[in-house]
Motif scaffolding. Structure first.
Motif, PDB file in Angstrom:
ATOM      1  N   SER A 109       3.413  14.891   6.167  1.00  0.00           N
ATOM      2  CA  SER A 109       4.470  13.823   6.578  1.00  0.00           C
ATOM      3  C   SER A 109       4.419  12.780   5.534  1.00  0.00           C
ATOM      4  O   SER A 109       5.437  12.040   5.393  1.00  0.00           O
ATOM      5  CB  SER A 109       4.366  13.347   7.954  1.00  0.00           C
ATOM      6  OG  SER A 109       3.201  12.403   8.133  1.00  0.00           O
ATOM      7  N   MET A 110       3.438  12.669   4.720  1.00  0.00           N
ATOM      8  CA  MET A 110       3.263  11.778   3.644  1.00  0.00           C
ATOM      9  C   MET A 110       3.665  12.269   2.157  1.00  0.00           C
ATOM     10  O   MET A 110       3.169  11.495   1.161  1.00  0.00           O
ATOM     11  CB  MET A 110       1.897  11.095   3.820  1.00  0.00           C
ATOM     12  CG  MET A 110       1.544  10.372   4.889  1.00  0.00           C
ATOM     13  SD  MET A 110       0.171   9.323   4.972  1.00  0.00           S
ATOM     14  CE  MET A 110      -1.066  10.609   5.424  1.00  0.00           C
ATOM     15  N   TYR A 145       0.870  -1.196   0.211  1.00  0.00           N
ATOM     16  CA  TYR A 145      -0.026   0.165  -0.077  1.00  0.00           C
ATOM     17  C   TYR A 145       0.798   1.249   0.252  1.00  0.00           C
ATOM     18  O   TYR A 145       1.905   1.194   0.793  1.00  0.00           O
ATOM     19  CB  TYR A 145      -0.804  -0.149   1.174  1.00  0.00           C
ATOM     20  CG  TYR A 145      -1.870  -1.244   1.223  1.00  0.00           C
ATOM     21  CD1 TYR A 145      -2.949  -1.139   0.467  1.00  0.00           C
ATOM     22  CD2 TYR A 145      -1.843  -2.182   1.956  1.00  0.00           C
ATOM     23  CE1 TYR A 145      -3.755  -2.256   0.400  1.00  0.00           C
ATOM     24  CE2 TYR A 145      -2.372  -3.474   2.082  1.00  0.00           C
ATOM     25  CZ  TYR A 145      -3.514  -3.382   1.259  1.00  0.00           C
ATOM     26  OH  TYR A 145      -4.558  -4.369   1.208  1.00  0.00           O
ATOM     27  N   ASP A 146       0.456   2.240  -0.777  1.00  0.00           N
ATOM     28  CA  ASP A 146       1.187   3.486  -0.898  1.00  0.00           C
ATOM     29  C   ASP A 146       0.463   4.431  -0.496  1.00  0.00           C
ATOM     30  O   ASP A 146      -0.536   5.046  -0.897  1.00  0.00           O
ATOM     31  CB  ASP A 146       1.688   3.550  -2.489  1.00  0.00           C
ATOM     32  CG  ASP A 146       2.521   4.998  -2.696  1.00  0.00           C
ATOM     33  OD1 ASP A 146       3.257   5.440  -1.905  1.00  0.00           O
ATOM     34  OD2 ASP A 146       2.500   5.224  -3.922  1.00  0.00           O
ATOM     35  N   PHE A 147       0.714   4.983   0.667  1.00  0.00           N
ATOM     36  CA  PHE A 147       0.105   6.104   1.676  1.00  0.00           C
ATOM     37  C   PHE A 147       0.807   7.680   1.093  1.00  0.00           C
ATOM     38  O   PHE A 147       0.432   8.368   1.871  1.00  0.00           O
ATOM     39  CB  PHE A 147       0.076   5.896   2.838  1.00  0.00           C
ATOM     40  CG  PHE A 147      -0.630   4.741   3.408  1.00  0.00           C
ATOM     41  CD1 PHE A 147      -2.056   4.445   3.204  1.00  0.00           C
ATOM     42  CD2 PHE A 147       0.001   3.465   3.810  1.00  0.00           C
ATOM     43  CE1 PHE A 147      -2.526   3.391   3.606  1.00  0.00           C
ATOM     44  CE2 PHE A 147      -0.837   2.347   4.284  1.00  0.00           C
ATOM     45  CZ  PHE A 147      -2.072   2.228   4.173  1.00  0.00           C
ATOM     46  N   SER A 148       1.402   7.536   0.291  1.00  0.00           N
ATOM     47  CA  SER A 148       2.287   8.780  -0.131  1.00  0.00           C
ATOM     48  C   SER A 148       1.187   9.549  -0.766  1.00  0.00           C
ATOM     49  O   SER A 148       0.492   9.307  -1.322  1.00  0.00           O
ATOM     50  CB  SER A 148       3.436   8.698  -1.018  1.00  0.00           C
ATOM     51  OG  SER A 148       3.087   8.120  -2.278  1.00  0.00           O
ATOM     52  N   GLU A 178      10.495   7.582   4.798  1.00  0.00           N
ATOM     53  CA  GLU A 178      11.446   8.592   3.983  1.00  0.00           C
ATOM     54  C   GLU A 178      10.532   9.981   4.005  1.00  0.00           C
ATOM     55  O   GLU A 178      11.387  10.911   4.157  1.00  0.00           O
ATOM     56  CB  GLU A 178      11.973   8.093   2.804  1.00  0.00           C
ATOM     57  CG  GLU A 178      12.801   6.961   2.677  1.00  0.00           C
ATOM     58  CD  GLU A 178      13.976   7.212   3.327  1.00  0.00           C
ATOM     59  OE1 GLU A 178      14.650   8.362   3.033  1.00  0.00           O
ATOM     60  OE2 GLU A 178      14.441   6.418   3.852  1.00  0.00           O
ATOM     61  N   THR A 179       9.511   9.862   3.688  1.00  0.00           N
ATOM     62  CA  THR A 179       8.887  11.223   3.584  1.00  0.00           C
ATOM     63  C   THR A 179       8.460  11.691   4.933  1.00  0.00           C
ATOM     64  O   THR A 179       8.625  12.917   5.008  1.00  0.00           O
ATOM     65  CB  THR A 179       7.465  10.972   3.000  1.00  0.00           C
ATOM     66  OG1 THR A 179       6.719   9.860   4.036  1.00  0.00           O
ATOM     67  CG2 THR A 179       7.579  10.558   1.555  1.00  0.00           C
ATOM     68  N   ARG A 180       8.311  10.860   6.109  1.00  0.00           N
ATOM     69  CA  ARG A 180       8.277  11.388   7.484  1.00  0.00           C
ATOM     70  C   ARG A 180       9.576  12.076   7.936  1.00  0.00           C
ATOM     71  O   ARG A 180       9.599  13.064   8.340  1.00  0.00           O
ATOM     72  CB  ARG A 180       7.802  10.354   8.426  1.00  0.00           C
ATOM     73  CG  ARG A 180       7.508  10.626   9.747  1.00  0.00           C
ATOM     74  CD  ARG A 180       7.363   9.538  10.496  1.00  0.00           C
ATOM     75  NE  ARG A 180       8.553   9.025  10.504  1.00  0.00           N
ATOM     76  CZ  ARG A 180       8.577   7.645  10.648  1.00  0.00           C
ATOM     77  NH1 ARG A 180       7.487   6.928  10.686  1.00  0.00           N
ATOM     78  NH2 ARG A 180       9.819   6.966  10.706  1.00  0.00           N
ATOM     79  N   ARG A 181      10.547  11.435   7.549  1.00  0.00           N
ATOM     80  CA  ARG A 181      11.957  12.139   8.036  1.00  0.00           C
ATOM     81  C   ARG A 181      12.112  13.256   7.071  1.00  0.00           C
ATOM     82  O   ARG A 181      12.596  14.269   7.783  1.00  0.00           O
ATOM     83  CB  ARG A 181      13.026  10.985   7.363  1.00  0.00           C
ATOM     84  CG  ARG A 181      14.475  11.458   8.049  1.00  0.00           C
ATOM     85  CD  ARG A 181      15.469  10.510   7.705  1.00  0.00           C
ATOM     86  NE  ARG A 181      15.045   8.979   8.184  1.00  0.00           N
ATOM     87  CZ  ARG A 181      15.035   8.013   7.652  1.00  0.00           C
ATOM     88  NH1 ARG A 181      15.368   8.158   6.061  1.00  0.00           N
ATOM     89  NH2 ARG A 181      14.929   6.796   8.155  1.00  0.00           N
ATOM     90  N   GLU A 227       7.962   6.202   0.120  1.00  0.00           N
ATOM     91  CA  GLU A 227       7.971   5.401   1.345  1.00  0.00           C
ATOM     92  C   GLU A 227       7.728   6.328   2.486  1.00  0.00           C
ATOM     93  O   GLU A 227       8.310   7.267   2.724  1.00  0.00           O
ATOM     94  CB  GLU A 227       9.410   4.612   1.471  1.00  0.00           C
ATOM     95  CG  GLU A 227       9.243   3.711   2.694  1.00  0.00           C
ATOM     96  CD  GLU A 227      10.446   2.794   2.596  1.00  0.00           C
ATOM     97  OE1 GLU A 227      11.093   2.251   3.939  1.00  0.00           O
ATOM     98  OE2 GLU A 227      11.459   2.908   1.612  1.00  0.00           O
ATOM     99  N   PHE A 228       6.911   5.824   3.403  1.00  0.00           N
ATOM    100  CA  PHE A 228       6.574   6.648   4.557  1.00  0.00           C
ATOM    101  C   PHE A 228       7.660   6.971   5.422  1.00  0.00           C
ATOM    102  O   PHE A 228       7.752   8.366   5.763  1.00  0.00           O
ATOM    103  CB  PHE A 228       5.245   5.893   5.332  1.00  0.00           C
ATOM    104  CG  PHE A 228       4.861   6.788   6.380  1.00  0.00           C
ATOM    105  CD1 PHE A 228       4.183   7.928   6.278  1.00  0.00           C
ATOM    106  CD2 PHE A 228       5.124   6.259   7.767  1.00  0.00           C
ATOM    107  CE1 PHE A 228       3.875   9.051   7.378  1.00  0.00           C
ATOM    108  CE2 PHE A 228       4.533   7.075   8.700  1.00  0.00           C
ATOM    109  CZ  PHE A 228       4.127   8.301   8.762  1.00  0.00           C
TER     110      PHE A 228
END
Length: 196
Positions: free
Chosen positions: A114-115, A50-53, A130-133, A127-128
């Motif tokens: 963050s997504m 699942y891609d939540f971006s 990485e996007t959060r970071r 990827e969550f």
């Protein structure tokens, strides 16, 4: 003659069992590879990921930014109205549920931001972790945290604290983001209409 339940049926049953046990090797194909079957099955049936971006240039994020901008404009109007003590003392109870609703929207905005997918060295990162970071290490994360800091309890306890929501004005930068996104969307519409 064989009696029912006699030795004749028992011999036939034993003979059938013996033939089946001898032919077990014939039932399994000779090219069957036990150890590689799971790998082949996994390759044929990949796991669902699942891609939540969230795409920053997408329409869903554009509509979400509009909702956040409405919250920013609401806070500007409320701050200017609450500056007057007679209005503040009469209408403060009516503003509090709306304030809470927009505070929840601002909190959800932190989760959505963050997504946000981004490009790193020309590669789209979705990827969550990485996007959060990326968002946590950005300048906007600190602004968003300060913007949702709950100074509103002062409004409930003390009606003279009219400007305790000033920190919500830190989200005004989202208005500029919305204008830039809208300009990009309008440009796409004009380009597509010119092609016809």
């Amino acid at each position: 003659m064989n009696e029912p339940g006699g030795r004749g049926e028992e011999q036939k049953l034993n003979e059938r069992k013996r033939r089946m046990s001898n032919n077990d090797d014939d039932l399994i194909p000779q090219h069957f590879e036990y150890e590689n079957q799971y790998d082949k099955w996994r390759a044929a049936n990949p796991r669902i990921e699942y891609d939540f971006s969230v795409d920053e240039s997408g329409y869903i994020y554009w509509i979400w930014t509009f909702i956040v901008v409405c919250g920013c404009l609401y806070n500007i109007i409320v701050l200017s109205v609450l500056a007057f003590e007679n209005i503040r003392s009469v209408y403060i109870d009516k503003f509090i549920p709306i304030n809470v609703a927009f505070d929840v929207i601002f909190f959800v905005d932190i989760l959505i931001r963050s997504m946000l997918s981004f490009y790193e060295d020309g590669v789209l990162v979705t990827e969550f972790s990485e996007t959060r970071r990326n968002y946590v290490h950005s300048f906007y994360f600190g602004i968003d945290l300060l913007a949702i800091f709950p100074f509103d309890y002062l409004l409930i306890r003390k009606t003279s604290a009219a400007f305790c929501r000033l920190n919500r004005l830190l989200k005004i930068y989202r208005i500029a983001h919305f204008i830039a996104q809208s300009y990009g969307k309008l440009t796409q519409v004009w380009m597509s209409s010119d092609s016809y």
